[in-house]
Design a protein around this motif. Structure first.
Motif, PDB file in Angstrom:
ATOM      1  N   ASN A 212       0.837  -1.195   0.000  1.00  0.00           N
ATOM      2  CA  ASN A 212       0.000   0.000   0.000  1.00  0.00           C
ATOM      3  C   ASN A 212       0.872   1.245   0.000  1.00  0.00           C
ATOM      4  O   ASN A 212       1.991   1.227   0.525  1.00  0.00           O
ATOM      5  CB  ASN A 212      -0.915   0.002   1.238  1.00  0.00           C
ATOM      6  CG  ASN A 212      -1.841   1.199   1.262  1.00  0.00           C
ATOM      7  OD1 ASN A 212      -2.496   1.490   0.274  1.00  0.00           O
ATOM      8  ND2 ASN A 212      -1.890   1.900   2.369  1.00  0.00           N
ATOM      9  N   ARG A 213       0.367   2.311  -0.599  1.00  0.00           N
ATOM     10  CA  ARG A 213       0.991   3.628  -0.544  1.00  0.00           C
ATOM     11  C   ARG A 213      -0.061   4.631  -0.123  1.00  0.00           C
ATOM     12  O   ARG A 213      -1.221   4.515  -0.536  1.00  0.00           O
ATOM     13  CB  ARG A 213       1.569   4.048  -1.898  1.00  0.00           C
ATOM     14  CG  ARG A 213       2.792   3.241  -2.302  1.00  0.00           C
ATOM     15  CD  ARG A 213       2.455   2.091  -3.191  1.00  0.00           C
ATOM     16  NE  ARG A 213       3.542   1.111  -3.237  1.00  0.00           N
ATOM     17  CZ  ARG A 213       3.430  -0.068  -3.846  1.00  0.00           C
ATOM     18  NH1 ARG A 213       2.292  -0.406  -4.432  1.00  0.00           N
ATOM     19  NH2 ARG A 213       4.433  -0.906  -3.827  1.00  0.00           N
ATOM     20  N   GLY A 214       0.323   5.606   0.701  1.00  0.00           N
ATOM     21  CA  GLY A 214      -0.683   6.537   1.197  1.00  0.00           C
ATOM     22  C   GLY A 214      -0.148   7.932   1.434  1.00  0.00           C
ATOM     23  O   GLY A 214       1.039   8.125   1.711  1.00  0.00           O
ATOM     24  N   VAL A 215      -1.049   8.911   1.319  1.00  0.00           N
ATOM     25  CA  VAL A 215      -0.739  10.296   1.673  1.00  0.00           C
ATOM     26  C   VAL A 215      -1.095  10.470   3.146  1.00  0.00           C
ATOM     27  O   VAL A 215      -2.261  10.466   3.514  1.00  0.00           O
ATOM     28  CB  VAL A 215      -1.556  11.284   0.810  1.00  0.00           C
ATOM     29  CG1 VAL A 215      -1.194  12.721   1.166  1.00  0.00           C
ATOM     30  CG2 VAL A 215      -1.332  11.014  -0.671  1.00  0.00           C
ATOM     31  N   ALA A 227       3.189  17.547   0.312  1.00  0.00           N
ATOM     32  CA  ALA A 227       2.577  16.245   0.622  1.00  0.00           C
ATOM     33  C   ALA A 227       3.656  15.268   1.062  1.00  0.00           C
ATOM     34  O   ALA A 227       4.745  15.228   0.477  1.00  0.00           O
ATOM     35  CB  ALA A 227       1.843  15.699  -0.601  1.00  0.00           C
ATOM     36  N   ARG A 228       3.331  14.484   2.091  1.00  0.00           N
ATOM     37  CA  ARG A 228       4.219  13.416   2.562  1.00  0.00           C
ATOM     38  C   ARG A 228       3.569  12.087   2.200  1.00  0.00           C
ATOM     39  O   ARG A 228       2.466  11.770   2.634  1.00  0.00           O
ATOM     40  CB  ARG A 228       4.400  13.524   4.077  1.00  0.00           C
ATOM     41  CG  ARG A 228       5.446  12.572   4.631  1.00  0.00           C
ATOM     42  CD  ARG A 228       6.840  13.055   4.291  1.00  0.00           C
ATOM     43  NE  ARG A 228       7.857  12.182   4.864  1.00  0.00           N
ATOM     44  CZ  ARG A 228       8.289  12.267   6.113  1.00  0.00           C
ATOM     45  NH1 ARG A 228       7.774  13.167   6.928  1.00  0.00           N
ATOM     46  NH2 ARG A 228       9.242  11.459   6.552  1.00  0.00           N
ATOM     47  N   ILE A 229       4.266  11.285   1.376  1.00  0.00           N
ATOM     48  CA  ILE A 229       3.723  10.021   0.873  1.00  0.00           C
ATOM     49  C   ILE A 229       4.579   8.885   1.402  1.00  0.00           C
ATOM     50  O   ILE A 229       5.816   8.932   1.308  1.00  0.00           O
ATOM     51  CB  ILE A 229       3.686   9.998  -0.668  1.00  0.00           C
ATOM     52  CG1 ILE A 229       2.792  11.146  -1.165  1.00  0.00           C
ATOM     53  CG2 ILE A 229       3.176   8.663  -1.195  1.00  0.00           C
ATOM     54  CD1 ILE A 229       2.812  11.326  -2.660  1.00  0.00           C
ATOM     55  N   CYS A 230       3.941   7.870   1.939  1.00  0.00           N
ATOM     56  CA  CYS A 230       4.639   6.743   2.539  1.00  0.00           C
ATOM     57  C   CYS A 230       4.389   5.480   1.722  1.00  0.00           C
ATOM     58  O   CYS A 230       3.274   5.244   1.244  1.00  0.00           O
ATOM     59  CB  CYS A 230       4.177   6.529   3.978  1.00  0.00           C
ATOM     60  SG  CYS A 230       5.288   5.479   4.938  1.00  0.00           S
TER      61      CYS A 230
END
Length: 521
Positions: A212-215, A227-230
């Motif tokens: 998964n990837r998320g903001v 924006a920080r995206i993990c």
């Protein structure tokens, strides 16, 4: 009392009757002319032997085959002797954002509902059912109902939010329900993807993990969005799209290593009220692929800075409302400013440099791994891979960052102190650094004017980590078995196999005798 867990297989009870019918069927003979009536007596004997009741006499195969078919039919119906049932079954559902993760075409919440329906079907008649929904608030949907259909509809009506779930409070409420009827007790089953149950509480894991990837962090100032995206999976390239008041304004491709985060800076038109950042690619959890932020418009502020640190100056430029000026390090108060940033080790951020509530000790080697505490200046930080060459232990204020057990960053309402030099750490090279500086600025210079209101905040970082799930304790099977009492399915299957073996031997015994006679001739 004998009951059946799968009565839908009762039609298999027709098998034994079918075997008897096959034995009773008459053989069909064709008429033939005979040269003499002497053979009539033998024909009459054969006719008598073919009568239905005569055909069932002296036949060991019939009862063996009949009993084998009966044992198989009963085993398929899963009979059990009901034990002492609990007074109530309490079903607790996790409605956190991660329960929207899709695995095998179903969300984790849908998988949990399927497993809950299996348990509901297995409960003994008259059992009371309570359904608790654990989101940010705990709701009681069904209380003490014996209607399975009402409970099923309540479970299917559940929906997830964008935040976490207060499962501890929900389980506490369930245990209070159990204490109300302590004599017979109550069974508590939690349906979740991350909950480890205490003793006396069962848990059903909703699904396996997924990439998964998320903001998980988004800030917007006049003219820019950060924006920080993990990335919670393998290394990948994602496309981050920024919208200003619903209109596309910019899109950027960003490569994120496995398990790391990336910062993306967008430029937005003047006068924008609400910004949205989305990840274009699909993944296991769609709920965290976007986040909204209200554009903050602050009056011009002055930040007085000592020293020469390019990383710090670049981080300050993210706020377009800030005007950075230089000041003397020996006496910061001589310069008029809204915020003062001075010192090297420690590095001090203060609205009033004439007084401080935080003190520090001598410089030393760090005592352990650098970790973030919950505080206003560490929101959205991971500090993964951050190392220090030297630091100072701080005293006073609220602890923000620790090295082992020592506090190396702390804050109050009027100041924030970093107990290390930016030249002695790799923190400025990490995506955490601009987030840390922005958090400090937002805490010490909070007077920002928001032009709109947004209710869809970013999904919490811990909810986006869909790769880690709680172990499956098979609570559904144990709950069903506890309600059934003693299972008889295994015994009936063993009896079926024994009878099948006996039928095999009996069916071939005459053939063996004939082979023996032929061999003796």
């Amino acid at each position: 009392m004998l009951s059946f867990a799968a009565p839908q297989f009762a039609w298999f009870l027709a098998l034994p009757a079918g075997i008897v019918v096959l034995y009773l069927l008459r053989r069909k003979y064709l008429p033939r002319p005979v040269p003499s009536t002497f053979l009539w007596r033998a024909a009459l004997k054969d006719h008598a032997a073919n009568k239905p009741l005569q055909r069932l006499r002296k036949n060991l195969l019939l009862p063996v085959q009949f009993l084998a078919a009966l044992a198989l039919a009963l085993a398929l119906m899963q009979p059990y002797i009901a034990g002492q049932s609990a007074s109530r079954t309490v079903l607790v559902f996790d409605l956190s954002a991660s329960m929207q993760t899709v695995t095998g075409g179903k969300t984790r919440l849908e998988t949990a509902a399927d497993k809950a329906e299996e348990i509901l079907r297995s409960l003994p008649p008259g059992e009371e059912i309570t359904v608790l929904a654990a989101g940010e608030e705990v709701r009681q949907l069904i209380s003490g109902s014996t209607d399975r259909e009402d409970a099923r509809k309540a479970v299917r009506s559940l929906s997830c939010g964008r935040a976490g779930a207060d499962l501890d409070r929900a389980v506490s409420l369930a245990e209070a329900i159990r204490r109300e009827d302590a004599e017979r007790g109550a069974r508590i089953i939690v349906f979740s993807d991350s909950y480890t149950p205490p003793e006396g509480v069962s848990a059903v894991n909703a699904a396996a993990g997924g990439d998964n990837r998320g903001v998980f962090a988004l800030t917007a100032e006049e003219g820019s969005v950060y924006a920080r995206i993990c990335n919670y999976g393998d290394s990948c390239v994602i496309t981050a799209v920024c919208e200003a008041d619903g209109r596309l304004c910019e899109a950027k491709e960003t490569e994120i290593p496995a398990g790391e985060t990336a910062g993306v800076l967008f430029t937005i038109p003047e006068g924008t009220s609400v910004t949205t950042v989305r990840i274009r690619e699909t993944d296991a959890l769609a709920a965290d692929n976007y986040a909204y932020a209200v554009v903050r418009r602050s009056p011009a502020r002055t930040v007085a800075l000592t020293g020469d640190n390019l990383f710090l100056e670049n981080a300050l430029q993210v706020r377009p409302d800030l005007r950075v000026i230089r000041m003397k390090e020996d006496d910061p108060a001589e310069t008029e400013a809204d915020l003062y940033i001075y010192g090297t080790s420690p590095l001090i951020f203060a609205t009033d440099p004439s007084r401080t509530e935080i003190t520090w000790g001598e410089e030393q080697e760090p005592a352990g791994t650098v970790t973030a505490e919950k505080s206003p200046i560490t929101e959205g930080l991971t500090l993964r891979g951050v190392t220090l060459r030297a630091c100072r232990t701080l005293t006073g204020g609220k602890a923000a960052v620790r090295a082992g057990g020592d506090v190396i960053a702390a804050c109050t309402d009027r100041e924030a102190v970093l107990g290390f030099s930016l030249r002695d750490t790799n923190l400025p090279l990490k995506y955490d650094f601009p987030i840390l500086i922005q958090n400090i600025l937002n805490m010490l210079l909070p007077s920002a004017e928001e032009t709109a209101e947004v209710t869809d905040l970013p999904v919490p970082r811990e909810e986006s980590d869909t790769g880690s799930t709680a172990p499956d304790t098979d609570a559904g099977e144990s709950a069903a078995a506890a309600s059934r009492g003693r299972e008889l399915t295994g015994m009936l299957l063993a009896a079926f196999l024994m009878l099948l073996t006996l039928e095999f031997v009996l069916a071939r015994e005459p053939w063996l005798r004939r082979r023996g006679k032929e061999a003796g001739k």
